[in-house]
Design a protein around this motif. Sequence first.
Motif, PDB file in Angstrom:
ATOM      1  N   ASP A  20       0.831  -1.208   0.000  1.00 39.06           N
ATOM      2  CA  ASP A  20       0.000   0.000   0.000  1.00 39.06           C
ATOM      3  C   ASP A  20       0.863   1.254   0.000  1.00 39.06           C
ATOM      4  O   ASP A  20       0.579   2.221  -0.717  1.00 39.06           O
ATOM      5  CB  ASP A  20      -0.922   0.007   1.227  1.00 39.06           C
ATOM      6  CG  ASP A  20      -2.198  -0.798   1.011  1.00 39.06           C
ATOM      7  OD1 ASP A  20      -2.681  -0.869  -0.132  1.00 39.06           O
ATOM      8  OD2 ASP A  20      -2.717  -1.365   1.998  1.00 39.06           O
ATOM      9  N   ALA A  32      -2.178  -1.902  -4.971  1.00 46.28           N
ATOM     10  CA  ALA A  32      -1.684  -3.040  -4.206  1.00 46.28           C
ATOM     11  C   ALA A  32      -2.417  -4.329  -4.556  1.00 46.28           C
ATOM     12  O   ALA A  32      -1.819  -5.414  -4.575  1.00 46.28           O
ATOM     13  CB  ALA A  32      -1.811  -2.745  -2.713  1.00 46.28           C
ATOM     14  N   SER A  36      -8.895   4.683  -5.252  1.00 41.88           N
ATOM     15  CA  SER A  36      -7.490   4.937  -4.918  1.00 41.88           C
ATOM     16  C   SER A  36      -7.232   6.431  -4.758  1.00 41.88           C
ATOM     17  O   SER A  36      -6.484   6.858  -3.867  1.00 41.88           O
ATOM     18  CB  SER A  36      -6.573   4.370  -6.011  1.00 41.88           C
ATOM     19  OG  SER A  36      -6.627   2.959  -6.054  1.00 41.88           O
ATOM     20  N   ARG A  87      -6.596  -0.631   6.133  1.00 44.59           N
ATOM     21  CA  ARG A  87      -7.240  -1.929   5.985  1.00 44.59           C
ATOM     22  C   ARG A  87      -7.518  -2.548   7.357  1.00 44.59           C
ATOM     23  O   ARG A  87      -6.795  -2.312   8.323  1.00 44.59           O
ATOM     24  CB  ARG A  87      -6.345  -2.876   5.180  1.00 44.59           C
ATOM     25  CG  ARG A  87      -6.079  -2.407   3.759  1.00 44.59           C
ATOM     26  CD  ARG A  87      -5.153  -3.385   3.056  1.00 44.59           C
ATOM     27  NE  ARG A  87      -4.777  -2.886   1.754  1.00 44.59           N
ATOM     28  CZ  ARG A  87      -5.478  -3.073   0.638  1.00 44.59           C
ATOM     29  NH1 ARG A  87      -6.622  -3.772   0.706  1.00 44.59           N
ATOM     30  NH2 ARG A  87      -5.081  -2.593  -0.517  1.00 44.59           N
TER      31      ARG A  87
END
Length: 425
Positions: free
Chosen positions: A292, A334, A386, A403
């Motif tokens: 990421d 990612a 994104s 996340r």
Amino acid sequence: MVGRDPGVTWVYGLVDMQSFYASVEAASRPEFAGHRREDDDKTDPLLIVAGDPERRSGIVLAATPPAKAAGLSTAMNLGEALRMCPKAVVVKPRMRLYLETSARIHYTIRQMFPLHEPFSVDEAFFALPYPSALFPDPIAASRRLKETIWDLFRIRCRVGLAPNKWMAKMANRAAKKEPSGVVWWTEKDVSSRLHSLSVYEMWGLKRRAEILDREFGATTIGDVAAIPEWRLRRRFGVWGTIIHRWSHGLDDSPIDPNAFAAPNKGFSHRITLPRDFSEREDIAVVTLELLDEVCARLRSVRQKGRRVGLSLTYARFEGGFSRTKTLGRAFNAAEDFYPHVIQLLDRWWDGSGVRAVSVGVDLLEPESDTMQLSLFKDVAKRRRLSEVYDQVRARFGETSIMRAASLLPAGQLRDRSQKIGGHFM
């Protein structure tokens, strides 16, 4: 980029700060600063800069000369270091202070030697014409630099002088053993001083030194110089020519004052873990967090990459692997890289405890305003997602959106967000 004037003889120098992080700490702490002397590094405190002293975790990043004399060394586990030397003063790294000090030192070097190239946080190349009215004596000029850095920052340094940058690096290593801290090598010193050194002291070779020793029987740099160039090229490719030239004391690299401004050829991120990770799922969490970070940096400069790499360093920083995979298309998300990184993990990891993880992306190309559509993914929606992700993090910080995997015990994001360059500010 600055090259050589064929009508002028140039002397190249490399200045290297001694135990930089530890020296900055000793110089900035009143309880130690008043006792230190430039000509006696034994007056430094028994001090190490390392991970987290409270938890006795992490590794030794830097150590003062007395700490090194006691057997402590960089990359040593902090717990092991304290068992060996319980009286050592342990301080957390303060990366902001080190970077600010580094910038001021580089500015000082540039003021004295306008032809200057930053090489690392604690090293810089410079070059001077010799002889000249401004620099009639390179050794005297180098000593003035050493004295100035000590007077301004209370940091010792060593200077290696030579006909080129690579030789200057080698001379700098010799200067660390010289009481004056300055060594000047000329072309005449190639056979008398350079060739007598061990092949493992040949800067820039890394694991190639072991190959030269094992496969060619080259134990010294002089032995390497005796190997025909074609044999080196057959074994190392283009590196064979570089090794051949270095072994003869040759290097055409120019001084580049804008070296740090050069465009990136790739992006990577590395983390040293607080303990050994032995579970695949834990390593995967860290890998995704690093991906990421790398992909956010790619998007920030509107680039994509076609090759992704994974490097693991095993327990005690011994062993590991570094492998890459080239993809058919370039990406900067990612989710596109992650399955391939996990494939590298599953294929090359031998199950050993992991202490450091690195993820990188290269073979870069510009991000296009057009996009490759897919029957199975909403590409436009993912791009917008994104963009929003990057905007939120840029405004509110790394941990403002993350996340769910980063909330697991293996997640390192929240801890890393408090650091600069992997270390506390």
